[in-house]
Write a protein that holds these residues in place. Structure first.
Motif, PDB file in Angstrom:
ATOM      1  N   PRO A   1       0.836  -1.310   0.061  1.00 40.32           N
ATOM      2  CA  PRO A   1      -0.639   0.014   0.063  1.00 40.32           C
ATOM      3  C   PRO A   1       1.258   1.420   0.059  1.00 40.32           C
ATOM      4  N   GLY A   2       2.367   1.111   0.992  1.00 39.90           N
ATOM      5  CA  GLY A   2       2.398   2.570   0.901  1.00 39.90           C
ATOM      6  C   GLY A   2       3.108   2.392  -0.897  1.00 39.90           C
ATOM      7  N   TRP A   3       3.735   1.608  -1.661  1.00 37.97           N
ATOM      8  CA  TRP A   3       3.812   2.166  -2.918  1.00 37.97           C
ATOM      9  C   TRP A   3       3.083   2.291  -3.572  1.00 37.97           C
ATOM     10  N   HIS A   4       1.467   2.061  -3.178  1.00 37.09           N
ATOM     11  CA  HIS A   4       0.875   2.580  -4.771  1.00 37.09           C
ATOM     12  C   HIS A   4       1.240   4.026  -5.436  1.00 37.09           C
ATOM     13  N   ARG A   5       0.589   3.857  -6.509  1.00 36.31           N
ATOM     14  CA  ARG A   5       0.860   5.331  -7.489  1.00 36.31           C
ATOM     15  C   ARG A   5       2.799   5.893  -7.509  1.00 36.31           C
ATOM     16  N   ARG A   6       3.366   4.676  -7.240  1.00 38.26           N
ATOM     17  CA  ARG A   6       4.675   5.309  -8.045  1.00 38.26           C
ATOM     18  C   ARG A   6       4.920   4.503  -8.411  1.00 38.26           C
ATOM     19  N   GLY A   7       3.967   3.891  -9.379  1.00 38.05           N
ATOM     20  CA  GLY A   7       4.802   2.984 -11.084  1.00 38.05           C
ATOM     21  C   GLY A   7       5.067   2.100 -10.968  1.00 38.05           C
ATOM     22  N   ILE A   8       4.942   0.962  -9.997  1.00 36.12           N
ATOM     23  CA  ILE A   8       5.150  -0.428  -9.357  1.00 36.12           C
ATOM     24  C   ILE A   8       4.310  -1.558 -10.318  1.00 36.12           C
ATOM     25  N   GLY A   9       3.735  -0.452  -9.929  1.00 35.81           N
ATOM     26  CA  GLY A   9       2.482  -2.203 -10.849  1.00 35.81           C
ATOM     27  C   GLY A   9       2.262  -2.068 -12.561  1.00 35.81           C
ATOM     28  N   PRO A  10       2.301  -0.589 -13.034  1.00 39.04           N
ATOM     29  CA  PRO A  10       3.006  -0.915 -14.454  1.00 39.04           C
ATOM     30  C   PRO A  10       3.820  -1.275 -14.962  1.00 39.04           C
ATOM     31  N   ALA A  11       5.243  -1.161 -13.908  1.00 43.27           N
ATOM     32  CA  ALA A  11       6.674  -1.469 -14.282  1.00 43.27           C
ATOM     33  C   ALA A  11       6.388  -3.068 -14.217  1.00 43.27           C
ATOM     34  N   LEU A  12       5.748  -3.510 -13.250  1.00 42.79           N
ATOM     35  CA  LEU A  12       5.129  -5.127 -13.249  1.00 42.79           C
ATOM     36  C   LEU A  12       4.837  -5.203 -14.688  1.00 42.79           C
ATOM     37  N   VAL A  13       4.391  -4.710 -14.449  1.00 41.59           N
ATOM     38  CA  VAL A  13       3.010  -5.093 -15.543  1.00 41.59           C
ATOM     39  C   VAL A  13       4.258  -5.629 -17.318  1.00 41.59           C
TER      40      VAL A  13
END
Length: 112
Positions: free
Chosen positions: A33-45
């Motif tokens: 949660p503390g890392w949401h909205r920091r580009g982690i999800g798109p980077a993983l995809v």
């Protein structure tokens, strides 16, 4: 796939399963949660897409809670997948009885 902070702390992960040579499913994706909205999800995809394109896979798909269910958390999940290029294909109640499942797909190769 695992995403780590600059000090090596795991901050997100993506598990995928290749059902066929041509198609792969995102089985699970999570970001702290503390890392949401920091580009982690798109980077993983993006990382899994690059790997799959190298391997010749043509489509990436994901199943998530369908929009006919009022859960606001999953509304954000669907918005994320739309933002990274997935399109909704079908909502069904047949996969998870009593719970609407939305199938979304992203093509990894262009066709004429």
């Amino acid at each position: 796939m695992l995403a780590r902070s600059s000090d090596g702390e795991p901050v997100g992960g993506l598990l995928h399963r290749q059902h066929f040579a041509e198609a792969t499913e995102i089985h699970l994706m999570a970001v702290a949660p503390g890392w949401h909205r920091r580009g982690i999800g798109p980077a993983l995809v993006n990382a899994v897409e690059a790997k799959l394109q190298t391997d010749g896979s043509q489509a990436l798909h994901v199943k998530t809670l369908g929009p006919s269910h009022p859960d606001s958390g999953y509304a954000l999940t669907r918005a994320f997948y739309l933002a990274v290029g997935f399109v909704p294909i079908e909502e069904t109640n047949d996969l998870w009885p009593g719970t609407p499942c939305l199938l979304m797909v992203k093509m990894l190769t262009e066709h004429p």
